[in-house]
Write an enzyme that holds these catalytic residues in place. Structure first.
Site, PDB file in Angstrom:
ATOM      1  N   ASP A 100       5.935   4.453   4.841  1.00 49.43           N
ATOM      2  CA  ASP A 100       7.015   3.416   5.766  1.00 49.43           C
ATOM      3  C   ASP A 100       7.011   2.042   4.922  1.00 49.43           C
ATOM      4  O   ASP A 100       7.676   1.215   4.968  1.00 49.43           O
ATOM      5  CB  ASP A 100       6.182   3.164   6.975  1.00 49.43           C
ATOM      6  CG  ASP A 100       4.943   2.491   7.016  1.00 49.43           C
ATOM      7  OD1 ASP A 100       4.296   2.998   6.458  1.00 49.43           O
ATOM      8  OD2 ASP A 100       4.566   1.664   7.907  1.00 49.43           O
ATOM      9  N   HIS A 101       6.133   2.030   3.745  1.00 45.99           N
ATOM     10  CA  HIS A 101       6.188   0.653   2.808  1.00 45.99           C
ATOM     11  C   HIS A 101       6.788   1.153   1.372  1.00 45.99           C
ATOM     12  O   HIS A 101       6.857  -0.088   0.643  1.00 45.99           O
ATOM     13  CB  HIS A 101       4.840   0.163   2.724  1.00 45.99           C
ATOM     14  CG  HIS A 101       4.192  -0.305   4.074  1.00 45.99           C
ATOM     15  ND1 HIS A 101       4.419  -1.535   4.370  1.00 45.99           N
ATOM     16  CD2 HIS A 101       3.844   0.457   5.307  1.00 45.99           C
ATOM     17  CE1 HIS A 101       3.843  -1.718   5.588  1.00 45.99           C
ATOM     18  NE2 HIS A 101       3.501  -0.308   6.144  1.00 45.99           N
ATOM     19  N   HIS A 119       5.840  -5.133  12.177  1.00 49.03           N
ATOM     20  CA  HIS A 119       5.265  -3.958  11.898  1.00 49.03           C
ATOM     21  C   HIS A 119       4.810  -3.323  13.286  1.00 49.03           C
ATOM     22  O   HIS A 119       3.772  -2.736  13.617  1.00 49.03           O
ATOM     23  CB  HIS A 119       3.971  -3.999  11.315  1.00 49.03           C
ATOM     24  CG  HIS A 119       3.551  -2.368  10.697  1.00 49.03           C
ATOM     25  ND1 HIS A 119       2.592  -1.685  11.223  1.00 49.03           N
ATOM     26  CD2 HIS A 119       4.144  -1.913   9.514  1.00 49.03           C
ATOM     27  CE1 HIS A 119       2.687  -0.528  10.619  1.00 49.03           C
ATOM     28  NE2 HIS A 119       3.285  -0.723   9.613  1.00 49.03           N
ATOM     29  N   HIS A 179      -7.444  -1.379   5.795  1.00 52.58           N
ATOM     30  CA  HIS A 179      -6.621  -0.456   6.617  1.00 52.58           C
ATOM     31  C   HIS A 179      -7.141   0.872   6.092  1.00 52.58           C
ATOM     32  O   HIS A 179      -8.143   1.061   5.412  1.00 52.58           O
ATOM     33  CB  HIS A 179      -5.231  -0.629   5.655  1.00 52.58           C
ATOM     34  CG  HIS A 179      -3.997   0.092   6.468  1.00 52.58           C
ATOM     35  ND1 HIS A 179      -3.898   0.104   7.729  1.00 52.58           N
ATOM     36  CD2 HIS A 179      -2.812   0.747   5.822  1.00 52.58           C
ATOM     37  CE1 HIS A 179      -2.827   0.732   7.810  1.00 52.58           C
ATOM     38  NE2 HIS A 179      -2.079   1.135   7.012  1.00 52.58           N
ATOM     39  N   HIS A 226       0.954  -1.075   0.098  1.00 56.80           N
ATOM     40  CA  HIS A 226      -0.071   0.069  -0.106  1.00 56.80           C
ATOM     41  C   HIS A 226       0.984   1.381   0.085  1.00 56.80           C
ATOM     42  O   HIS A 226       2.073   1.088   0.195  1.00 56.80           O
ATOM     43  CB  HIS A 226      -1.083   0.074   1.254  1.00 56.80           C
ATOM     44  CG  HIS A 226      -0.424   0.010   2.535  1.00 56.80           C
ATOM     45  ND1 HIS A 226       0.380  -0.833   2.984  1.00 56.80           N
ATOM     46  CD2 HIS A 226      -0.625   1.162   3.651  1.00 56.80           C
ATOM     47  CE1 HIS A 226       0.922  -0.514   4.284  1.00 56.80           C
ATOM     48  NE2 HIS A 226       0.494   0.734   4.480  1.00 56.80           N
ATOM     49  N   ASP A 283      -0.395  -3.549   5.814  1.00 52.81           N
ATOM     50  CA  ASP A 283      -0.998  -3.284   6.999  1.00 52.81           C
ATOM     51  C   ASP A 283      -2.477  -3.654   7.031  1.00 52.81           C
ATOM     52  O   ASP A 283      -3.063  -3.247   5.983  1.00 52.81           O
ATOM     53  CB  ASP A 283      -0.688  -1.691   7.467  1.00 52.81           C
ATOM     54  CG  ASP A 283       0.617  -1.446   7.408  1.00 52.81           C
ATOM     55  OD1 ASP A 283       1.679  -2.199   7.699  1.00 52.81           O
ATOM     56  OD2 ASP A 283       0.989  -0.099   7.814  1.00 52.81           O
ATOM     57  N   HIS A 305       1.418   3.819   1.772  1.00 49.81           N
ATOM     58  CA  HIS A 305       2.024   4.770   2.955  1.00 49.81           C
ATOM     59  C   HIS A 305       3.349   4.717   3.089  1.00 49.81           C
ATOM     60  O   HIS A 305       4.282   3.659   2.583  1.00 49.81           O
ATOM     61  CB  HIS A 305       1.446   3.903   4.252  1.00 49.81           C
ATOM     62  CG  HIS A 305       0.130   4.229   4.784  1.00 49.81           C
ATOM     63  ND1 HIS A 305      -0.577   3.531   5.568  1.00 49.81           N
ATOM     64  CD2 HIS A 305      -0.713   5.470   4.449  1.00 49.81           C
ATOM     65  CE1 HIS A 305      -1.711   4.222   5.813  1.00 49.81           C
ATOM     66  NE2 HIS A 305      -1.754   5.421   5.298  1.00 49.81           N
TER      67      HIS A 305
HETATM   68 ZN   LIG Z   1       3.026   0.303   7.857  1.00 45.05          ZN
HETATM   69 ZN   LIG Z   2      -0.128   1.723   6.414  1.00 46.30          ZN
END
Ligand SMILES: [Zn+2]
Ligand SMILES: [Zn+2]
Length: 304
Positions: free
Chosen positions: A67-68, A271, A143, A63, A213, A65
């Site tokens: 952090d990914h 995570h 999510h 996805h 997530d 975001h």
């Molecule tokens: Zn994340």
């Molecule tokens: Zn996320």
């Protein structure tokens, strides 16, 4: 046994800390590498884990975001500096191309290889990648933004050929593939030699599911049923379940409930929120429900 392993590059959640890198994993199937998520710093971890850049086949992004996926431009640029010539395929939601293409057009004008973005719809489970030995399908998650996990399924393997019997019956080399596919052998004198004489059963095929997530989401259970290894996010402890719900994440207990309901063989959680003082709290919480749980850790390589 043929290699099918999951390398953990990062298993921290959104806020970078000195304790964890951000989400990223590399699946190694027979020395072909498939990256899942690419948080900031993933390329450093790739190096630290001594994975071979030239073996990187494709990248799957769960996805959009940061952090990914913030690690993508850096990694793509580095692969160019290393002189990569093989195409790189990135599987992500449609917006990924819109976001990263202008970035690459600006910073990576002289890339020595081509980058292809393939989009998938995270709302439904679909087959998004297939080669001779592997199938990858999406697992719709729940999510704050559209998110999908990935199911890595090894294709059925060929049975082992018993070389001595092939020699004994003087089977021509040209017939070996048909025997591997299950055919009997007709000897020159017309006698049928059953397939079982020439083969030993194939090794079982394995499955790995990555679910991050996501909030607690029972709809994934039938999609991950019986997998050999499940990575499920466990951002919080169950004490913070209200916060998990609000942010569309899961508690360690919920990850374990999913693992148990799906009858997976092994669960790895990750995570982790930067707020967790000691992740063993999460481990104990999950093990109370699903005993075969382990904590994700950077540098870990797990056989599927
Ligand atoms: Zn994340
Ligand atoms: Zn996320």
């Amino acid at each position: 046994m043929e290699r099918f392993e999951v390398n953990i590059l990062g298993c921290g959640s959104a806020l970078p800390t000195t304790k964890h890198f951000l989400s990223s994993q590399v699946v190694n199937l027979r020395d072909k590498l498939y990256m899942i998520d690419c948080g900031e710093g993933s390329q450093l971890q790739f190096r630290a884990l001594k994975l071979k850049f030239q073996r990187l086949n494709s990248i799957f992004i769960s996805h959009l975001h940061g952090d990914h996926c913030f690690g993508l431009p850096g990694l793509i640029s580095t692969l160019g500096m290393l002189g990569r010539t093989a195409d790189l395929h990135i599987y992500a939601q449609a917006d990924a191309e819109k976001i990263f293409k202008p970035f690459l057009d600006y910073f990576c004008k002289e890339l020595t290889y081509k980058v292809f973005f393939h989009s998938f719809n995270p709302a439904k489970s679909e087959l998004i990648y297939e080669d001779r030995s592997l199938k990858v399908s999406t697992i719709p998650l729940k999510h704050r933004v559209p998110s999908a996990g990935f199911l890595f399924e090894e294709k059925p393997k060929s049975p082992h050929i018993i070389r001595e019997m092939i020699d004994f019956y003087q089977v021509p080399t040209s017939r070996i593939n048909t025997i591997k596919a299950g055919a009997d052998f007709i000897a020159p004198e017309g006698q049928t030699i059953p397939n079982a004489i020439f083969t030993r059963p194939a090794e079982p095929s394995h499955k790995y599911a990555y679910c991050s997530d996501t909030a607690y989401y029972e709809k994934i259970i039938p999609l991950i049923e019986g997998v050999d290894l499940l990575y499920h996010e466990a951002t919080f402890s169950h004490e913070d379940v209200a916060r998990a719900k609000e942010t569309y994440h899961s508690s360690a207990k919920q990850a374990a409930q999913i693992a148990q309901a799906a009858k997976v063989k092994k669960l790895i959680i990750g995570h982790f929120s930067a707020r967790i003082p000691d992740e063993n709290i999460l481990l104990h919480e999950a093990r109370e429900i699903f005993s075969n749980t382990i904590l994700g850790k950077e540098g870990m390589a797990l056989n599927v």
